[in-house]
Design a protein around this motif. Structure first.
Motif, PDB file in Angstrom:
ATOM      1  N   VAL A  10       1.046  10.466   1.240  1.00  0.00           N
ATOM      2  CA  VAL A  10       1.557   9.170   1.665  1.00  0.00           C
ATOM      3  C   VAL A  10       1.284   9.047   3.170  1.00  0.00           C
ATOM      4  CG1 VAL A  10       3.597   7.714   1.870  1.00  0.00           C
ATOM      5  CG2 VAL A  10       3.343   9.223  -0.111  1.00  0.00           C
ATOM      6  N   HIS A  11       0.614   7.998   3.567  1.00  0.00           N
ATOM      7  CA  HIS A  11       0.212   7.796   4.960  1.00  0.00           C
ATOM      8  C   HIS A  11       1.269   6.986   5.720  1.00  0.00           C
ATOM      9  CE1 HIS A  11      -3.591   8.562   2.790  1.00  0.00           C
ATOM     10  NE2 HIS A  11      -3.862   9.267   3.880  1.00  0.00           N
TER      11      HIS A  11
ATOM     12  N   PHE B 283       2.629   7.301   8.798  1.00  0.00           N
ATOM     13  CA  PHE B 283       2.329   6.934  10.178  1.00  0.00           C
ATOM     14  C   PHE B 283       1.242   5.859  10.248  1.00  0.00           C
ATOM     15  CE2 PHE B 283      -0.130   7.430  14.103  1.00  0.00           C
ATOM     16  CZ  PHE B 283       0.858   7.160  15.026  1.00  0.00           C
ATOM     17  N   ALA B 284       0.156   6.031   9.517  1.00  0.00           N
ATOM     18  CA  ALA B 284      -0.968   5.089   9.578  1.00  0.00           C
ATOM     19  C   ALA B 284      -0.546   3.698   9.093  1.00  0.00           C
ATOM     20  CB  ALA B 284      -2.142   5.601   8.755  1.00  0.00           C
ATOM     21  N   LEU B 285       0.190   3.630   7.992  1.00  0.00           N
ATOM     22  CA  LEU B 285       0.606   2.332   7.470  1.00  0.00           C
ATOM     23  C   LEU B 285       1.608   1.647   8.405  1.00  0.00           C
ATOM     24  CD1 LEU B 285       0.781   3.135   3.659  1.00  0.00           C
ATOM     25  CD2 LEU B 285      -0.823   1.621   4.823  1.00  0.00           C
ATOM     26  N   THR B 286       2.489   2.429   9.006  1.00  0.00           N
ATOM     27  CA  THR B 286       3.435   1.855   9.970  1.00  0.00           C
ATOM     28  C   THR B 286       2.696   1.338  11.203  1.00  0.00           C
ATOM     29  OG1 THR B 286       5.129   3.399   9.217  1.00  0.00           O
ATOM     30  CG2 THR B 286       5.497   2.326  11.351  1.00  0.00           C
ATOM     31  N   LEU B 287       1.737   2.125  11.686  1.00  0.00           N
ATOM     32  CA  LEU B 287       0.946   1.720  12.848  1.00  0.00           C
ATOM     33  C   LEU B 287       0.144   0.456  12.541  1.00  0.00           C
ATOM     34  CD1 LEU B 287      -0.056   2.370  15.721  1.00  0.00           C
ATOM     35  CD2 LEU B 287      -1.893   3.701  14.646  1.00  0.00           C
ATOM     36  N   PHE B 288      -0.529   0.430  11.393  1.00  0.00           N
ATOM     37  CA  PHE B 288      -1.312  -0.749  11.029  1.00  0.00           C
ATOM     38  C   PHE B 288      -0.429  -1.983  10.868  1.00  0.00           C
ATOM     39  CE2 PHE B 288      -4.808   2.067   9.116  1.00  0.00           C
ATOM     40  CZ  PHE B 288      -5.514   2.050  10.314  1.00  0.00           C
ATOM     41  N   ALA B 289       0.761  -1.816  10.289  1.00  0.00           N
ATOM     42  CA  ALA B 289       1.681  -2.947  10.135  1.00  0.00           C
ATOM     43  C   ALA B 289       2.065  -3.512  11.499  1.00  0.00           C
ATOM     44  CB  ALA B 289       2.924  -2.516   9.360  1.00  0.00           C
TER      45      ALA B 289
ATOM     46  N   ALA C 266       0.833  -1.207   0.000  1.00  0.00           N
ATOM     47  CA  ALA C 266       0.000   0.000   0.000  1.00  0.00           C
ATOM     48  C   ALA C 266       0.864   1.252   0.000  1.00  0.00           C
ATOM     49  CB  ALA C 266      -0.929  -0.007   1.205  1.00  0.00           C
ATOM     50  N   LEU C 267       1.960   1.232   0.754  1.00  0.00           N
ATOM     51  CA  LEU C 267       2.872   2.369   0.795  1.00  0.00           C
ATOM     52  C   LEU C 267       3.497   2.620  -0.569  1.00  0.00           C
ATOM     53  CD1 LEU C 267       4.357   4.473   2.554  1.00  0.00           C
ATOM     54  CD2 LEU C 267       6.127   2.751   2.907  1.00  0.00           C
ATOM     55  N   VAL C 268       3.945   1.569  -1.239  1.00  0.00           N
ATOM     56  CA  VAL C 268       4.538   1.707  -2.576  1.00  0.00           C
ATOM     57  C   VAL C 268       3.502   2.264  -3.557  1.00  0.00           C
ATOM     58  CG1 VAL C 268       5.466   0.409  -4.540  1.00  0.00           C
ATOM     59  CG2 VAL C 268       6.315  -0.031  -2.219  1.00  0.00           C
ATOM     60  N   ILE C 269       2.279   1.770  -3.479  1.00  0.00           N
ATOM     61  CA  ILE C 269       1.214   2.274  -4.360  1.00  0.00           C
ATOM     62  C   ILE C 269       0.974   3.759  -4.094  1.00  0.00           C
ATOM     63  CG2 ILE C 269      -1.266   2.132  -4.860  1.00  0.00           C
ATOM     64  CD1 ILE C 269      -0.988  -0.923  -4.436  1.00  0.00           C
TER      65      ILE C 269
END
Length: 167
Positions: free
Chosen positions: A47-48, A50-56, A36-39
């Motif tokens: 680019v999210h 913080f949210a993607l790191t938190l969700f991971a 999702a981050l690459v997309i």
């Protein structure tokens, strides 16, 4: 397993094993977050991070707890001396017979189908299949595994190494 560990240097060979869950499952959530981050990096101005790191991290933590529980409660291991179902161990020497498979079309269930399930769970775990066992004291129990045919074959070989000699 071989070598010298907490169980001693003469561990019996493993005849059948299911680990319950694999640790690689913990990586699936973070991998999807990286995708999702690459997309987002390639397609959009926002680019999210913080949210993607938190969700991971949350996904990895939740799945790690599930994998730990599955490895403890729904793993199966059969050696020449012991059948371990979850946290319960039964010496192979206490097993008198591996009972025939249940007939799914029978009007009446076999007696072993209502017997106690091995392990500390209240019944046969989801996506596992029961195998009836008669113990030397006459009681019936249910062993279980995903690969019930594999466990049945290994149990039969361990309990009755010379076909036709068991009770």
């Amino acid at each position: 397993m071989s070598g010298s560990d907490a169980n001693g240097p003469s561990d019996p060979a493993v005849l059948f094993e299911e680990v319950g869950a694999r640790w690689r499952t913990v990586a699936y959530g973070p991998v999807f977050c990286v995708v999702a981050l690459v997309i987002e990096l390639l397609t959009g101005p926002v680019v999210h991070w913080f949210a993607l790191t938190l969700f991971a991290a949350i996904l990895a933590g939740i799945v790690a707890v599930q994998v730990t529980a599955a490895r403890r409660h729904v793993s199966v291991q059969l050696t020449g001396t012991t059948l371990r179902e979850g946290a319960e161990e039964v010496p192979v020497s206490e097993i008198a017979a591996v009972l025939p498979e249940a007939d799914p079309y029978a009007d009446e269930p076999q007696e072993w189908e209502s017997a106690r399930s091995l392990g500390e769970l209240s019944g046969v775990p989801r996506r596992r299949h029961a195998i009836g066992l008669r113990l030397h004291d006459g009681s019936l129990v249910q062993a279980w595994a995903r690969d019930d045919a594999g466990l049945r074959a290994a149990l039969t070989a361990a309990v009755d190494p010379v076909p036709g000699t068991s009770a």
